[in-house]
Write a protein that holds these residues in place. Structure first.
Motif, short mmCIF file in Angstrom:
data_model
loop_
_atom_site.label_atom_id
_atom_site.label_comp_id
_atom_site.label_asym_id
_atom_site.label_seq_id
_atom_site.Cartn_x
_atom_site.Cartn_y
_atom_site.Cartn_z
N UNK A 26 0.84 -1.19 0.00
CA UNK A 26 0.00 0.00 0.00
C UNK A 26 0.87 1.24 0.00
N UNK A 27 0.46 2.29 -0.68
CA UNK A 27 1.27 3.50 -0.73
C UNK A 27 1.31 4.19 0.62
N UNK A 28 2.41 4.89 0.89
CA UNK A 28 2.50 5.67 2.11
C UNK A 28 1.61 6.90 1.97
N UNK A 29 1.02 7.32 3.05
CA UNK A 29 0.14 8.47 3.00
C UNK A 29 0.94 9.75 3.07
N UNK A 90 11.20 3.46 -3.89
CA UNK A 90 12.32 4.00 -4.65
C UNK A 90 11.96 5.43 -5.06
N UNK A 91 12.98 6.22 -5.37
CA UNK A 91 12.73 7.52 -6.00
C UNK A 91 13.17 7.43 -7.45
N UNK A 92 12.42 8.09 -8.32
CA UNK A 92 12.68 7.98 -9.75
C UNK A 92 12.47 9.32 -10.44
N UNK A 112 8.02 6.16 -5.60
CA UNK A 112 7.07 5.08 -5.88
C UNK A 112 7.13 4.13 -4.70
N UNK A 113 6.00 3.98 -4.01
CA UNK A 113 5.95 3.11 -2.84
C UNK A 113 4.73 2.19 -2.86
N UNK A 118 2.70 4.60 -8.21
CA UNK A 118 3.13 4.05 -9.50
C UNK A 118 2.19 4.50 -10.61
N UNK A 119 0.88 4.46 -10.35
CA UNK A 119 -0.10 4.91 -11.34
C UNK A 119 0.11 6.39 -11.69
N UNK A 120 0.41 7.19 -10.67
CA UNK A 120 0.60 8.62 -10.91
C UNK A 120 1.81 8.88 -11.80
N UNK A 121 2.91 8.18 -11.55
CA UNK A 121 4.11 8.35 -12.36
C UNK A 121 3.86 7.86 -13.79
N UNK A 122 3.21 6.71 -13.92
CA UNK A 122 2.92 6.17 -15.25
C UNK A 122 2.04 7.13 -16.05
#
Length: 280
Positions: A26-29, A90-92, A112-113, A118-122
């Motif tokens: 789950x993503x960090x808040x 990770x940071x990307x 990305x956590x 991940x969806x937001x970066x994509x």
């Protein structure tokens, strides 16, 4: 030691890295960037994706390349591998490059956590208009990438530049000097040589681009090359490469060590081809 890695071997390594963990992290808040002294500032890897947009890449290849990175980042395998890391994140940053003075950041540093980040970066990768530009300066891409690590508010145990391209350096400083400068800073460089077309004089492609990347571009502990020789395997290769980078390991199967000897392809071959063709 540097390695040439098959796509199948990387997928095996990715599965091993993901382990038996079920589900997706789950993503960090919270979206606020933490102070460097905060534990939340720790990531497992700082990853720079440096993507070739020179004119030798056709529009279909550029589109598939973009889609490949976006799909890889949201893939189940990638997210499971991410979950297996000590910090689980990770940071990307993602930039496109061509000539020595032509680099454009598409995605500034993001963490990305989990699936939401991940969806937001994509989505950011896919929504940016595709562009093309002149010349190929791998050295320019490396030199542009190095100071970006100093701008990353997150701090990782590993710093990696991931370079994809379909030709040798033909502009700017020699690639080996830029590589050595990066290695001196403890940065690892991995490569994705794109070899889906027959070498052409008009686009100044070369035979054995994978050898060129192995001997002249990549470097650092565990550095590797994943060649793309089949257009249909483009997206799979990108996913394989990201899995291996997140895993931080070199698979033990189906790998060939690159000899630490004289380069099999001249590291100045791109500059020579340009000089022979244009006389400058």
């Amino acid at each position: 030691m540097r390695w040439c890695v098959s796509i199948g071997a990387v997928l095996i390594a990715g599965a091993m890295a993901a382990g038996g963990g079920a589900g997706i992290a789950a993503p960090n808040s919270g979206s606020q960037v933490p102070d460097a002294s905060d534990n939340a500032a720790a990531v497992d890897i700082e990853l720079i994706l440096a993507v070739d947009v020179s004119y030798s890449m056709d529009m279909d290849e550029l589109a598939v390349q973009r889609e490949g990175y976006a799909q890889a980042i949201v893939s189940k395998e990638f997210l499971q591998a991410l979950k297996s890391l000590p910090n689980g994140k990770i940071s990307v940053t993602y930039f496109e490059w061509a000539a020595s003075n032509d680099q454009k950041i598409i995605i500034p540093w993001r963490v990305i956590d989990g699936p939401e980040t991940a969806d937001a970066v994509a989505s950011e990768i896919l929504k940016t208009p595709i562009r093309r530009a002149s010349r190929t300066s791998i050295s320019g891409a490396i030199n542009f990438a190095m100071p970006l690590f100093d701008e990353d508010p997150y701090h990782g145990a590993r710093r990696v530049i991931d370079i994809s391209g379909d030709g040798p350096n033909n502009n700017g400083a020699p690639v080996t000097g830029a590589r050595e400068a990066a290695l001196a800073k403890g940065i690892v460089i991995n490569g994705l040589p794109i070899m889906v077309k027959e070498p052409s004089y008009s686009t100044m492609d070369i035979d054995n681009l994978d050898f060129y990347y192995e001997d002249c571009v990549i470097g650092g502990p565990g550095s590797f090359v994943v060649p793309i020789k089949d257009r249909d395997k483009f997206k799979e290769a990108i996913r394989s490469k990201l899995l291996l980078e997140v895993a931080g390991r070199t698979p033990e199967r189906r790998i060939v060590p690159v000899a630490e000897k004289e380069p099999r392809v001249s590291c100045l071959i791109g500059e020579k081809i340009w000089q022979d063709r244009w006389g400058r």
